[in-house]
Design an enzyme around this catalytic site. Structure first.
Site, PDB file in Angstrom:
ATOM      1  N   GLU A 177       0.838  -1.192   0.000  1.00 16.70           N
ATOM      2  CA  GLU A 177       0.000   0.000   0.000  1.00 16.70           C
ATOM      3  C   GLU A 177       0.878   1.249   0.000  1.00 16.70           C
ATOM      4  OE1 GLU A 177      -4.051   1.645   2.181  1.00 16.70           O
ATOM      5  OE2 GLU A 177      -2.534   0.644   3.386  1.00 16.70           O
ATOM      6  N   GLY A 181       3.400   1.466  10.950  1.00 16.55           N
ATOM      7  CA  GLY A 181       3.156   0.756  12.197  1.00 16.55           C
ATOM      8  C   GLY A 181       2.689  -0.658  11.923  1.00 16.55           C
ATOM      9  N   MET A 224       0.265  -3.109   8.590  1.00 18.19           N
ATOM     10  CA  MET A 224      -0.415  -3.124   7.294  1.00 18.19           C
ATOM     11  C   MET A 224      -1.420  -4.259   7.268  1.00 18.19           C
ATOM     12  SD  MET A 224      -0.995  -1.991   4.322  1.00 18.19           S
ATOM     13  CE  MET A 224      -2.092  -2.738   3.120  1.00 18.19           C
ATOM     14  N   ASN A 257      -2.853  -6.342   5.252  1.00 23.59           N
ATOM     15  CA  ASN A 257      -2.963  -7.361   4.201  1.00 23.59           C
ATOM     16  C   ASN A 257      -3.962  -8.436   4.612  1.00 23.59           C
ATOM     17  OD1 ASN A 257      -0.433  -6.163   3.019  1.00 23.59           O
ATOM     18  ND2 ASN A 257       0.464  -7.122   4.822  1.00 23.59           N
ATOM     19  N   GLU A 267      -5.995  -2.882  12.593  1.00 26.99           N
ATOM     20  CA  GLU A 267      -5.734  -3.672  11.385  1.00 26.99           C
ATOM     21  C   GLU A 267      -6.790  -4.754  11.165  1.00 26.99           C
ATOM     22  OE1 GLU A 267      -3.649  -2.399   9.499  1.00 26.99           O
ATOM     23  OE2 GLU A 267      -2.770  -1.075  10.994  1.00 26.99           O
ATOM     24  N   HIS A 285      -9.860  -3.475   9.440  1.00 27.51           N
ATOM     25  CA  HIS A 285      -9.689  -3.361   7.979  1.00 27.51           C
ATOM     26  C   HIS A 285     -10.055  -4.650   7.252  1.00 27.51           C
ATOM     27  CE1 HIS A 285      -8.156   0.613   7.356  1.00 27.51           C
ATOM     28  NE2 HIS A 285      -7.091   0.460   8.122  1.00 27.51           N
TER      29      HIS A 285
END
Length: 1112
Positions: A422, A558, A560, A562, A595, A598
């Site tokens: 990203e 910090g 991600m 995925n 995270e 997300h």
């Protein structure tokens, strides 16, 4: 744009090296050289740095092998016994900062001259990873020399210098003549300035007197500005960039010295109005027409990526094979994809049921990071398979497919291969359609050393020996759901793990460095609680069979999100039961919650384009607090939200060069500009306000509608508003558009009139500006959800109303004269409140007796400090109100008070009042420090530990004698091993002994850093090193920041700590950044770490420069 057409026939393996070498040499010859750059060291440096994130442009430059790179090579050979093949380092194509330049001080420019050997380093792609026989080097020498001449003649598309006009010695020309003419015509701005100067009064407090103002504010010294536009893309310069932040600081300094608010406003308005006009006109005149960015054409779209990658952890390269099932939607003879830092060897397309067609050329469009595959015949509509063989580099820039260095328990240095895609770096790992709206499924396989762990988004379906090498295995993973390329991930390295299953049956694993599995248990506990919480909240199940959380040694962000494989910095995932402090536990809980949110909001439903990134990040930044409040209610996390996110966003959004939450993004490189506190913190704050306005039940219904309607698809901000309108029946879009599509936020002024048993409130809204009262064109209007409480029940709203006009009159019934009234219950509405003197006075007893809830006490004092810094009210009066907080027990309120007093201390460090403000800090914090003591008492909780560390650190830095002596004693015992400091006390003790220490103290601290086995402890020491005060020791700390002892992503923290540690540190840090610019740029190559570095430095330098050059 630089592009090149080359033939790409299918060649036998023996010819690949020749083909790749010719390809690389031709591309090197065509590569332009960047012009030299010189950043401004003083005022002009901060124009676009504050909020809208550093504007970036692309460039490529030849790089020498750095010492770090050479050391990596030797370490790799020492570890494996293998000698690396000869190779040409890739030219690092990156982003240059949009620098505002002054002739007074210059950074070293990138190398501008190249020998024929150096020209080879301009190879943009990584075909150079092959051994090149000597005979191949012959004929290209002359071509390289010709290319050098072309590069030297290349110039920026727009380069100009606008010198700030200065007063003439005779007093009759230029700047002074214009000022006199404006005064003769009774210019309203000049009249206001004159009145403001006359309003400067003698001191009203023990902080002393204000120096008399000069006749005219002096212009910024040595101001000059250059605008660079490289490679055909202009610098996106905001026409509304203004001098807001520096002069807000001047306002605070003036008020703290007991000047009236009018004087503070005068300091900012002159520069803001005069300079912004010059800048806007000059920028408009200087910018050439640019070729507009174009998204990928729609003729061909992927359905499924079949991707096999073979990373080489010795030579730091990788080979790849792509077999993508695609649909040709419109007949074409070319396929356009995203591709960066990759060399394509062969490409072909096979229509379904027809013969394979080989590509006849690859046209690399370096600036747009695209490649066009040309075919000899037309590709007809229908399904087919696109095959591409390619090679790339495992870079060291922490983006794309890159290498991460780690140390084994035995002390060996090794490398893992990891990803960070990203926003737009999947194209650095494989050719793809790298846009969020172009979703597909992925079948991923990795060829890796058999002793290494291989992970990807999905679970492993097969692991078998690799036929060509008995030391390798091929690991295949299950097919992913439909997803965007930026969410793809793979990791190859050595890891331990702990695992469990959530209550809804999802396999949860936390991967840690070898030997540190125990440190993953806390994150595992949080993740196992979080997944069921989100499933219940959204009423949508987690769609994958597993979720992996992995700690990466070298990681820029910090974490991600995925899908199915979430990557983290070690400090954002690992918790040592004995050596981790309370704040680290809380941080890990928040990041894990963010995270995993997300996985639904961003992965299951993805933004259509980067314009809507704020919704992804703002929503996750809000719901992470909701999740942590569910898992750990004792954290009082919503009060901390106000201090950590809400007030932070308001501080930045009050600047004149802020930007709206929702920013139209053209070129994907602009995405870096909106990864800031406006996207995250303001986005989270307005979502929190929206949730309160809608109500939890209707909000959850709307979220369920949104996620089920758009799952596995893409959506825009308006789609969420529509779903929430359906669930609540309220005008969500109309309300939220006033918060997301215009920058800034309102100041609500309120005054009350008592009429028997009724209070009549008059509310007026205006835009709040850090530079003083708003005086711009028009009057921005917000639709503000207003909530009002009284002393009768401070925790519940007596009235709620939507303020949709500039002025509003409300009548509160059954409110007696002695009862107080407060707006913005819970500090939920994203606005500041200014009370009349009588209303503010009535609230003071509620602060003293703590009847006002902590979150409201925090919001009240933060509003007061901000109004003072803007010059709207007197800082002296604010400091008097602060005395009402002497009995304050809440950690978060103290934390915000500490932050605001720290800003004031920094400003006054440039005046004669610094010792007075330090004495004030000692007086304010001493009672709570004595109450808490040094050691925890039975029954204390999480917030008590946080408060103790905060108060002791503040007293220590302020020079509280008893605190300094006790810190030195405990530090000595800690170093000698007599009594190890608890994790919660280490930061305050470290910062205190450094602040009042010498070279021996610093050497001892660096020794502790070297001995630390846990990254959290290393980071804890790195953040406080800047507290040292002697100039020679400051320089030692800065040198340490670029050493091998500090991980690349942590260098920024060390430099930032020095910049914030002292007045001498700010100057030294700026000089250090300037002197080491080339190395810093090469290390980060335009990523957001270098943007963060420049922001930190600019904010500190601006504070210094403004106060030194503006005397009130």
């Amino acid at each position: 744009m630089r592009s090149r057409q080359t033939a790409a026939p299918s060649l036998p393996p023996s010819e690949k090296e020749r083909f790749l070498y010719r390809n690389a040499r031709a591309r090197a010859a065509a590569m332009p050289s960047p012009p030299p750059l010189s950043p401004a060291p003083h005022l002009c440096f901060g124009l676009l740095v504050d909020v809208s994130a550093t504007r970036l442009v692309r460039h490529a430059s030849p790089l020498p092998l750095t010492r770090r790179r050479k050391k990596e090579k030797s370490q790799a050979r020492a570890t494996t016994g293998r000698k690396r093949r000869g190779r040409i380092p890739m030219a690092r194509g990156g982003r240059l900062l949009a620098l505002f330049l002054s002739g007074a001080s210059r950074l070293p420019p990138p190398p501008s001259t190249t020998t024929s050997a150096q020209a080879l380093r301009r190879v943009r792609h990584v075909a150079s990873a092959l051994r090149l026989p000597a005979p191949l080097l012959g004929r290209e020498g002359a071509q390289a020399r010709e290319a050098k001449g072309r590069r030297e003649s290349w110039s920026a598309h727009a380069q100009w210098r606008q010198s700030y006009p200065r007063p003439s010695k005779e007093g009759g020309g230029g700047w002074r003549r214009r000022q006199q003419q404006r005064q003769q015509h009774n210019d309203p701005q000049q009249v206001n300035l004159a009145r403001s100067r006359e309003a400067l009064a003698p001191s009203l407090s023990r902080l002393g007197q204000v120096r008399p103002a000069p006749p005219h504010p002096p212009p910024p010294p040595g101001f000059g500005l250059r605008l660079l536009s490289l490679g055909g893309r202009r610098l996106p310069l905001s026409a509304r960039a203004r001098w807001a932040s520096p002069f807000a600081s001047v306002a605070a300094a003036a008020a703290a010295a007991a000047a009236t608010s009018a004087a503070a406003a005068a300091a900012s308005s002159f520069y803001s109005a005069t300079f912004s006009c010059r800048l806007a006109a000059a920028a408009a005149a200087a910018m050439p027409e640019k070729r507009p960015f174009e998204r990928l054409p729609g003729e061909v779209r992927p359905i499924n990526y079949g991707l096999c990658l073979k990373p080489d952890l010795i030579d730091f390269t990788f080979e790849g094979k792509l077999e993508a099932a695609v649909e040709v939607k419109q007949a074409t003879n070319q396929i356009v994809m995203n591709c960066a830092d990759i060399d394509i060897i062969t490409a072909s397309y096979a229509p379904e049921g027809d013969e394979e067609i080989h590509a006849t050329g690859f046209n690399y469009q370096n600036e747009d990071e695209k490649v066009t595959l040309s075919f000899p015949s037309t590709l007809q509509k229908g399904m087919g398979t696109l095959k591409i063989d390619f090679v790339g580099e495992l870079n060291d820039k922490m983006k794309g497919f890159y290498r991460s260095k780690y140390t084994t328990p035995s002390g060996d240095t090794r490398y893992a291969a990891v990803t960070q895609f990203e926003a737009t770096d999947a194209r650095r790992a494989f050719p793809c359609w790298d846009e969020p709206a172009i979703k597909a499924t992925f079948d991923i396989s990795l060829v890796v050393p058999k002793e290494r762990v291989a992970l990807s988004n999905m679970n492993v379906t097969d692991r078998r020996p690799y036929p060509d090498d008995e030391n390798l295995v091929e690991v295949k993973f299950a097919r992913t759901p439909v997803m965007s390329t930026y969410l793809v991930a793979f990791v190859v390295g050595e890891y331990d793990f702990v695992e469990t299953r959530s209550t809804d049956g999802v396999l949860v694993r936390v991967y840690t460095p070898v030997g540190k599995a125990e440190q993953g248990k806390f994150a595992l506990e949080v993740a196992a609680k979080t997944l069921p919480f989100y499933k219940d909240y959204f009423n949508v199940p987690y769609p994958l069979p597993k979720i992996d959380l992995i700690a990466i040694a070298d990681f820029a962000a910090g974490a991600m999100e995925n899908w199915g494989l979430v990557t983290y910095r070690e400090t954002a995932l690992l918790i040592d039961p004995k050596n981790s402090c309370s704040s680290s536990r809380q941080w890990v809980a928040l990041v894990v919650g963010h995270e995993l949110a997300h996985q639904w909001f961003g992965n299951l439903v993805t933004m259509e384009w980067w314009t809507h990134l704020w919704l992804n990040e703002g929503f996750a930044s809000w719901i992470e607090y909701l999740c942590v409040d569910h898992c750990f209610p004792e954290y009082d996390i919503w009060t901390q939200f106000v201090s950590a996110d809400y007030t932070r966003a308001q501080e930045l959004d009050a600047l004149d060069n802020s930007h709206p939450i929702e920013v139209n993004v053209g070129h994907p490189s602009e995405v870096d500009e909106i990864f800031d506190a406006i996207s995250y913190s303001k986005g989270a704050s307005v979502i929190r306000m929206l949730h309160d306005y809608v109500g939890d039940e209707d909000f959850r219904k709307g979220m369920h509608l949104y996620l089920t309607k758009f799952q596995h698809k893409n959506a825009a901000t308006e789609d969420l508003w529509e779903s929430l309108e359906q669930s609540s029946g309220k005008p969500i879009a109309a309300v939220m558009n006033t918060w997301t599509k215009q920058m800034g936020f309102p100041l609500v002024y309120v005054e009350a009139e008592q009429r028997e048993d009724e209070k009549v409130l008059k509310l007026v809204q205006k835009k709040f500006c850090a530079s003083g009262p708003y005086s711009g064109d028009g009057n921005p209007l917000w639709m503000i959800p207003i909530s009002i409480c009284t002393s009768e029940d401070p925790t519940h709203a007596k009235m709620q109303v939507l303020m949709d006009k500039p002025e509003l009159t409300l009548v509160l019934k059954d409110v007696k004269p002695e009862q107080w009234v407060k707006l913005n219950l819970g500090t939920v509405g994203f606005y500041r409140t200014q009370y009349s003197s009588d209303m503010l006075e009535s609230l003071l007893p509620a602060i003293r007796d703590l009847s006002l809830p902590p979150v409201d006490r925090l919001g009240l004092q933060n509003d007061l400090f901000s109004l003072a810094r803007a010059g709207i009210i007197s800082t002296v009066e604010v400091l008097k109100v602060m005395e009402a907080f002497v009995n304050e027990p809440n950690y978060t309120v103290w934390s915000d008070l500490s932050c605001n007093l720290g800003i004031l201390s920094t400003l006054l460090s440039h005046t004669d009042f610094y010792e007075e403000i330090q004495a004030f800090v000692r007086d304010i914090f001493s009672p709570i420090g004595e109450k808490l003591g040094w050691d925890p008492r039975p029954g204390e909780g999480h917030l008590d530990a946080l408060l103790r560390g905060l108060v002791l650190g503040k007293l220590g830095k302020a020079g509280h004698k008893a605190t300094v002596e006790e810190a030195r004693r405990r530090f000595k015992d800690h170093v000698e091993g007599k009594h190890i400091l608890s994790a919660d006390l280490r930061s305050p003790v470290y910062v205190t002994v450094l602040k009042h220490g010498d070279s021996t103290t610093l050497d001892t601290m660096l020794k502790l850093h070297k001995q630390a086995d846990m990254q959290e402890e290393k980071n804890r020491i790195e953040r406080v090193l800047g507290a040292i005060s002697q100039p020679e020791l400051i320089q030692k700390v800065l040198t340490f920041a670029l050493s091998e002892e500090v991980r690349p992503q942590d260098t920024v923290s060390v430099i930032g700590g020095v910049a914030g540690g002292s007045k001498q540190g700010r100057k030294a840090a700026w000089k250090f950044v300037r002197d080491n610019w080339e190395e810093l740029y090469n290390r980060y190559q335009g990523g957001f770490l270098i943007s963060r570095l420049i922001k930190v430095r600019a904010q500190k330098v601006l504070t210094t420069a403004v106060i030194e050059n503006t005397r009130l």
